[in-house]
Motif scaffolding. Structure first.
Motif, PDB file in Angstrom:
ATOM      1  N   ALA A 130      -8.846  52.669-103.239  1.00 27.41           N
ATOM      2  CA  ALA A 130      -9.780  53.612-103.855  1.00 27.41           C
ATOM      3  C   ALA A 130     -10.943  53.931-102.928  1.00 27.41           C
ATOM      4  CB  ALA A 130     -10.295  53.029-105.178  1.00 27.41           C
ATOM      5  N   GLU A 131     -11.454  52.914-102.223  1.00 26.11           N
ATOM      6  CA  GLU A 131     -12.571  53.151-101.304  1.00 26.11           C
ATOM      7  C   GLU A 131     -12.146  54.032-100.133  1.00 26.11           C
ATOM      8  OE1 GLU A 131     -14.159  49.377-100.178  1.00 26.11           O
ATOM      9  OE2 GLU A 131     -14.701  48.830-102.234  1.00 26.11           O
ATOM     10  N   ALA A 132     -10.939  53.809 -99.626  1.00 24.45           N
ATOM     11  CA  ALA A 132     -10.438  54.662 -98.548  1.00 24.45           C
ATOM     12  C   ALA A 132     -10.341  56.110 -99.016  1.00 24.45           C
ATOM     13  CB  ALA A 132      -9.074  54.166 -98.075  1.00 24.45           C
ATOM     14  N   ALA A 133      -9.904  56.309-100.274  1.00 22.00           N
ATOM     15  CA  ALA A 133      -9.804  57.667-100.814  1.00 22.00           C
ATOM     16  C   ALA A 133     -11.185  58.312-100.941  1.00 22.00           C
ATOM     17  CB  ALA A 133      -9.108  57.629-102.171  1.00 22.00           C
ATOM     18  N   VAL A 134     -12.195  57.505-101.311  1.00 20.20           N
ATOM     19  CA  VAL A 134     -13.565  58.032-101.408  1.00 20.20           C
ATOM     20  C   VAL A 134     -14.027  58.543-100.053  1.00 20.20           C
ATOM     21  CG1 VAL A 134     -15.983  57.387-101.753  1.00 20.20           C
ATOM     22  CG2 VAL A 134     -14.265  56.632-103.386  1.00 20.20           C
ATOM     23  N   ARG A 184     -12.214  59.468 -97.506  1.00 18.67           N
ATOM     24  CA  ARG A 184     -11.454  60.664 -97.112  1.00 18.67           C
ATOM     25  C   ARG A 184     -11.949  61.899 -97.850  1.00 18.67           C
ATOM     26  NH1 ARG A 184      -7.023  56.965 -96.919  1.00 18.67           N
ATOM     27  NH2 ARG A 184      -6.522  57.431 -99.088  1.00 18.67           N
ATOM     28  N   ASP A 185     -12.270  61.723 -99.141  1.00 18.36           N
ATOM     29  CA  ASP A 185     -12.788  62.865 -99.920  1.00 18.36           C
ATOM     30  C   ASP A 185     -14.138  63.314 -99.385  1.00 18.36           C
ATOM     31  OD1 ASP A 185     -10.613  63.023-101.603  1.00 18.36           O
ATOM     32  OD2 ASP A 185     -11.444  61.623-103.073  1.00 18.36           O
ATOM     33  N   LEU A 186     -14.999  62.356 -99.033  1.00 20.88           N
ATOM     34  CA  LEU A 186     -16.293  62.702 -98.460  1.00 20.88           C
ATOM     35  C   LEU A 186     -16.119  63.405 -97.120  1.00 20.88           C
ATOM     36  CD1 LEU A 186     -18.409  59.502 -99.225  1.00 20.88           C
ATOM     37  CD2 LEU A 186     -18.829  61.785-100.120  1.00 20.88           C
ATOM     38  N   ALA A 187     -15.182  62.898 -96.312  1.00 25.19           N
ATOM     39  CA  ALA A 187     -14.940  63.506 -94.997  1.00 25.19           C
ATOM     40  C   ALA A 187     -14.458  64.941 -95.140  1.00 25.19           C
ATOM     41  CB  ALA A 187     -13.906  62.685 -94.228  1.00 25.19           C
ATOM     42  N   ARG A 194     -15.501  67.132 -97.030  1.00 20.20           N
ATOM     43  CA  ARG A 194     -16.609  68.038 -97.318  1.00 20.20           C
ATOM     44  C   ARG A 194     -17.630  68.071 -96.179  1.00 20.20           C
ATOM     45  NH1 ARG A 194     -16.861  69.353-102.792  1.00 20.20           N
ATOM     46  NH2 ARG A 194     -19.055  69.886-102.539  1.00 20.20           N
ATOM     47  N   ARG A 195     -17.277  67.442 -95.041  1.00 22.56           N
ATOM     48  CA  ARG A 195     -18.196  67.401 -93.911  1.00 22.56           C
ATOM     49  C   ARG A 195     -17.503  67.844 -92.633  1.00 22.56           C
ATOM     50  NH1 ARG A 195     -20.492  64.399 -97.590  1.00 22.56           N
ATOM     51  NH2 ARG A 195     -22.702  63.849 -97.458  1.00 22.56           N
ATOM     52  N   GLU A 196     -18.308  68.071 -91.619  1.00 23.16           N
ATOM     53  CA  GLU A 196     -17.768  68.500 -90.338  1.00 23.16           C
ATOM     54  C   GLU A 196     -18.377  67.655 -89.221  1.00 23.16           C
ATOM     55  OE1 GLU A 196     -18.720  72.604 -89.947  1.00 23.16           O
ATOM     56  OE2 GLU A 196     -17.309  73.266 -91.499  1.00 23.16           O
ATOM     57  N   GLY A 197     -17.757  67.729 -88.047  1.00 24.36           N
ATOM     58  CA  GLY A 197     -18.324  67.102 -86.861  1.00 24.36           C
ATOM     59  C   GLY A 197     -18.357  65.594 -86.936  1.00 24.36           C
ATOM     60  N   GLU A 198     -19.467  65.029 -86.457  1.00 26.88           N
ATOM     61  CA  GLU A 198     -19.574  63.583 -86.297  1.00 26.88           C
ATOM     62  C   GLU A 198     -19.494  62.842 -87.626  1.00 26.88           C
ATOM     63  OE1 GLU A 198     -22.379  60.466 -83.821  1.00 26.88           O
ATOM     64  OE2 GLU A 198     -23.320  62.177 -84.818  1.00 26.88           O
ATOM     65  N   GLU A 199     -20.154  63.362 -88.662  1.00 25.42           N
ATOM     66  CA  GLU A 199     -20.120  62.687 -89.961  1.00 25.42           C
ATOM     67  C   GLU A 199     -18.693  62.598 -90.491  1.00 25.42           C
ATOM     68  OE1 GLU A 199     -22.804  63.819 -93.001  1.00 25.42           O
ATOM     69  OE2 GLU A 199     -24.546  63.922 -91.685  1.00 25.42           O
ATOM     70  N   ARG A 200     -17.922  63.660 -90.321  1.00 26.06           N
ATOM     71  CA  ARG A 200     -16.525  63.643 -90.758  1.00 26.06           C
ATOM     72  C   ARG A 200     -15.731  62.564 -90.019  1.00 26.06           C
ATOM     73  NH1 ARG A 200     -12.394  66.890 -92.772  1.00 26.06           N
ATOM     74  NH2 ARG A 200     -10.423  66.700 -91.646  1.00 26.06           N
ATOM     75  N   GLU A 201     -15.922  62.470 -88.703  1.00 27.36           N
ATOM     76  CA  GLU A 201     -15.203  61.480 -87.909  1.00 27.36           C
ATOM     77  C   GLU A 201     -15.569  60.059 -88.339  1.00 27.36           C
ATOM     78  OE1 GLU A 201     -15.919  62.213 -83.811  1.00 27.36           O
ATOM     79  OE2 GLU A 201     -15.155  64.276 -83.857  1.00 27.36           O
ATOM     80  N   LEU A 209     -16.663  59.020 -91.287  1.00 29.98           N
ATOM     81  CA  LEU A 209     -16.092  58.736 -92.601  1.00 29.98           C
ATOM     82  C   LEU A 209     -14.593  58.471 -92.520  1.00 29.98           C
ATOM     83  CD1 LEU A 209     -18.126  61.366 -94.606  1.00 29.98           C
ATOM     84  CD2 LEU A 209     -18.202  58.902 -94.980  1.00 29.98           C
ATOM     85  N   LEU A 210     -13.906  59.206 -91.666  1.00 25.76           N
ATOM     86  CA  LEU A 210     -12.469  58.969 -91.495  1.00 25.76           C
ATOM     87  C   LEU A 210     -12.213  57.612 -90.844  1.00 25.76           C
ATOM     88  CD1 LEU A 210     -11.217  62.508 -90.393  1.00 25.76           C
ATOM     89  CD2 LEU A 210     -10.833  61.359 -92.590  1.00 25.76           C
ATOM     90  N   GLU A 211     -13.092  57.191 -89.939  1.00 21.62           N
ATOM     91  CA  GLU A 211     -12.966  55.863 -89.351  1.00 21.62           C
ATOM     92  C   GLU A 211     -13.169  54.771 -90.403  1.00 21.62           C
ATOM     93  OE1 GLU A 211     -12.095  54.781 -86.420  1.00 21.62           O
ATOM     94  OE2 GLU A 211     -11.911  56.704 -85.380  1.00 21.62           O
TER      95      GLU A 211
END
Length: 364
Positions: free
Chosen positions: A25-29, A31-34, A36-43, A45-47
């Protein structure tokens, strides 16, 4: 493959399956946050999501054939996922920060030390991401919360104090409306003066662009430009070196003298503090929205004790809400902040209510 020293008990299997569900569930959270974001923040969150997947694999290996049907994550994590899919805001990151801080791995022998360390570091990563959002909305949020809270508490105290003195209901209502208008106008005027004064101070401190025209005529030997850089905080030798560099290549430094360091978001300092009129209107509206709540029962025709009780209850609900929001954004316990906000507001209102009773009894 990870093994367990002894045969796992039914309690072990149940706990591992719960951990597995929470990691998924936390991994899904994340991924969902990522999403809605771009650039460094997205990367980033995916990590984080990938790290949770590694933890998931640990529990899968321990469970082996006992993995059973997939469980749902706990209620907090499912709520986080719902919020992440719909909002993806700083509030979700603040909740995720608290969720990471509650990790039980440090006290569980079946979780590896590396996993426990991961969760501690994850809390700091999410804290840093949430801090970016907190910084972006801190000014507006502060004005909204404190403006509305001032309106709530001050007008509730005013209404309860006047009501306790025994005056008729229409006088209480008139007092509440007067308190709303007076307080909102005072807040608006104060914010306007504050912002305008800050802008004027910045303007007075900003270098004069016209001084650029004097650079070519400066005495190179005396080099008055050195004093400018020393006044800005440079050491004498550093200031002298920089001044010589500027004078030796004037064309490359045409904007050096009046340069104002930009704000982090790319705006200059004047833009960062906002406009006086917009700040005044915002403060007026925030205060008025809070001050309206205590007089709503009187506006809808309630009188006496019933109006006072309903007014206090409505204000209490809003105080709990604003306190919880402050707690969420600050990474603290929403419940504690909500109760603190309620006690402070009710304490002020109770004091004026008692004074109103005393005043009414004395006059009577």
């Amino acid at each position: 493959m990870t093994t367990h020293a002894t045969s796992p008990t039914p309690a072990d299997i149940k706990r591992w399956r719960r951990y597995l569900a929470d990691e998924r569930a936390e991994a899904a959270v994340y991924r969902d946050l990522a999403g809605r974001r771009e650039g460094e923040e997205r990367e980033i969150l995916l990590e984080l999501a990938e790290a949770e997947r590694r933890h998931e694999q640990h529990w899968l290996e321990l469970l082996g054939d006992d993995v059973g049907r997939p469980l749902r994550g706990d209620l907090r994590t499912r709520l986080l996922g719902w919020l992440a899919r719909r909002f993806g805001s700083v509030f979700v990151l603040a909740l995720a920060q608290r969720a990471e801080a509650r990790s039980p791995y440090a006290g569980d022998a079946d979780a590896t030390p590396r996993m426990a360390a991961d969760e501690q570091v994850h809390e700091e990563v999410v804290r840093a991401l949430a801090a970016r959002g907190r910084q972006r909305l801190s000014g507006t949020f502060r004005a909204a919360v404190f403006g509305a809270n001032d309106g709530l508490v001050s007008n509730l105290a005013l209404v309860l104090g006047v009501s306790a003195s025994g005056v008729p209901t229409h006088v209480v209502l008139l007092t509440g409306i007067s308190g709303l208008l007076a307080g909102a106008l005072s807040m608006g005027a104060g914010e306007y003066v504050s912002v305008r004064s800050q802008r004027e101070l910045l303007e007075a401190s900003s270098p004069n662009p016209a001084t650029n025209s004097a650079l070519p005529d400066l005495d190179v030997d005396a080099n008055e430009l050195t004093l400018v850089y020393r006044a800005r905080g440079m050491a004498p030798e550093e200031a002298a070196d920089h001044a010589r560099e500027v004078l030796s290549s004037l064309e490359a430094y045409t904007s050096d003298f009046p340069a104002v360091r930009p704000a982090p978001d790319g705006e200059d300092e004047h833009e960062a503090i906002g406009n006086g009129w917009s700040a005044a209107v915002s403060s007026f509206c925030f205060f008025a929205s809070g001050a309206l709540i205590p007089i709503l029962p009187f506006l809808f025709g309630l009188t006496g004790t019933a109006a006072v009780v309903v007014s206090a209850l409505l204000v209490g609900i809003v105080l709990l809400g604003t306190g919880a929001v402050v707690g969420l954004l600050s990474g603290a316990s929403p419940l504690k902040r909500a109760v603190r906000q309620l006690l402070i507001g009710y304490g002020a209102a109770a004091a004026t209510y008692l004074l109103g009773l005393l005043f009414g009894a004395t006059v009577g």
